[in-house]
Design a protein around this motif. Sequence first.
Motif, PDB file in Angstrom:
ATOM      1  N   ILE A  92      18.425 222.206  -2.357  1.00 37.11           N
ATOM      2  CA  ILE A  92      19.454 221.176  -2.192  1.00 37.11           C
ATOM      3  C   ILE A  92      19.146 220.358  -0.942  1.00 37.11           C
ATOM      4  O   ILE A  92      18.877 220.916   0.133  1.00 37.11           O
ATOM      5  N   ASN A  93      19.185 219.054  -1.056  1.00 32.10           N
ATOM      6  CA  ASN A  93      18.975 218.188   0.101  1.00 32.10           C
ATOM      7  C   ASN A  93      20.202 218.243   1.009  1.00 32.10           C
ATOM      8  O   ASN A  93      21.335 218.091   0.552  1.00 32.10           O
ATOM      9  N   VAL A  94      19.970 218.482   2.285  1.00 34.47           N
ATOM     10  CA  VAL A  94      21.040 218.544   3.282  1.00 34.47           C
ATOM     11  C   VAL A  94      20.830 217.406   4.274  1.00 34.47           C
ATOM     12  O   VAL A  94      19.777 217.315   4.902  1.00 34.47           O
ATOM     13  N   ARG A  95      21.830 216.576   4.399  1.00 30.82           N
ATOM     14  CA  ARG A  95      21.749 215.432   5.306  1.00 30.82           C
ATOM     15  C   ARG A  95      22.473 215.753   6.596  1.00 30.82           C
ATOM     16  O   ARG A  95      23.604 216.267   6.575  1.00 30.82           O
ATOM     17  N   GLU A  96      21.850 215.471   7.733  1.00 27.01           N
ATOM     18  CA  GLU A  96      22.480 215.629   9.041  1.00 27.01           C
ATOM     19  C   GLU A  96      23.097 214.298   9.438  1.00 27.01           C
ATOM     20  O   GLU A  96      22.406 213.290   9.523  1.00 27.01           O
ATOM     21  N   VAL A 106      26.066 217.501   1.745  1.00 29.52           N
ATOM     22  CA  VAL A 106      25.326 217.749   0.504  1.00 29.52           C
ATOM     23  C   VAL A 106      26.017 216.984  -0.612  1.00 29.52           C
ATOM     24  O   VAL A 106      27.176 216.570  -0.480  1.00 29.52           O
ATOM     25  N   ALA A 107      25.296 216.785  -1.710  1.00 27.75           N
ATOM     26  CA  ALA A 107      25.874 216.121  -2.880  1.00 27.75           C
ATOM     27  C   ALA A 107      25.837 217.091  -4.048  1.00 27.75           C
ATOM     28  O   ALA A 107      24.819 217.763  -4.282  1.00 27.75           O
ATOM     29  N   ASP A 108      26.939 217.178  -4.791  1.00 25.73           N
ATOM     30  CA  ASP A 108      26.959 218.044  -5.964  1.00 25.73           C
ATOM     31  C   ASP A 108      26.254 217.332  -7.124  1.00 25.73           C
ATOM     32  O   ASP A 108      25.820 216.180  -6.983  1.00 25.73           O
ATOM     33  N   PRO A 109      26.089 217.974  -8.278  1.00 26.75           N
ATOM     34  CA  PRO A 109      25.333 217.354  -9.377  1.00 26.75           C
ATOM     35  C   PRO A 109      25.882 216.020  -9.864  1.00 26.75           C
ATOM     36  O   PRO A 109      25.126 215.219 -10.435  1.00 26.75           O
ATOM     37  N   ASP A 110      27.160 215.774  -9.668  1.00 26.59           N
ATOM     38  CA  ASP A 110      27.746 214.493 -10.064  1.00 26.59           C
ATOM     39  C   ASP A 110      27.664 213.438  -8.966  1.00 26.59           C
ATOM     40  O   ASP A 110      28.104 212.309  -9.166  1.00 26.59           O
ATOM     41  N   GLY A 111      27.134 213.835  -7.796  1.00 31.10           N
ATOM     42  CA  GLY A 111      27.024 212.897  -6.685  1.00 31.10           C
ATOM     43  C   GLY A 111      28.198 212.881  -5.741  1.00 31.10           C
ATOM     44  O   GLY A 111      28.223 212.073  -4.800  1.00 31.10           O
TER      45      GLY A 111
END
Length: 285
Positions: A92-96, A106-111
């Motif tokens: 999973i991509n994690v944005r700081e 983080v973004a779930d599968p629906d964004g």
Amino acid sequence: MSASPSLNRTLLSHVALTTPDVEGMAAFYNRHMGLQQVVDLGSPHHAFLGYGQGHHALELIEGPVGLHHIAFEVGDEGGHEALADRQRARGINVRELGDEAGTLEVADPDGNLVRLHGPISRSGEHTADPGRRPLRIQHATFSTHNMEPMVEFYVGLGFRVSDRMGEVFTWLRSTVDHHSIAIVKGPTSSGLDHYSWDLAEWEDFKSWSDRLTDNGVQIQWGPGRHGPGGNLFLFFDDPDGNHIELSAEMERFFDDRADYQPRVWEPGATTVNLWGGQVPSWRAV
């Protein structure tokens, strides 16, 4: 579905909505829900609303009507950084975000965007008359076309499935409360179905029903009692059409003392409201 350590102390901290009229929405939430501006940015395009002290519970950002993000205070061992590391390990991509709190996203599968952060001040919760102001923000429910990827994502975050209603609804918990997140099959995917605020008890619903009606705010659904979760509920809409739930007496789970298995409820009007009555058109059953 793969599972990671359960989040027993991870509380929803706030919901962020986008709106074309930040000032009008802030005025609505102040008048009808007693929420006050807790951070003054000196801008009509962004507002942080809460209880007069402590952390904000609702963020309003100028833009088209919709959901911007939800956020959780991660209270488990290792905090939000350890949780983020587990997500990276899952791919999973994690944005700081680079803010002072070290917030991660983080973004779930629906964004839908989910923000994770460390301890916050909750000094404003449980301090005001619950007949005029909710105690705290309680849960958020997403609408989706893709139930199982969404459920798998949140289980991977550490949530546990409490209940299902056929293939239509799933409720997941991250604290002792029956659910912090719910996922429902709906007409849209990637977005907010509704979000909920906690009241103390049945007596509060009478005060809220009278006050909302006196203020010209139409009650859309309830009072009633959900089957899954067993909580009392009442629904009304804000000016943008976001469905707001008031909730009380939600069922609690004690995962450190018992082994719970998810229950499966029969789809139907008397599952979403044990007391019966008409279900609103936006709530599929």
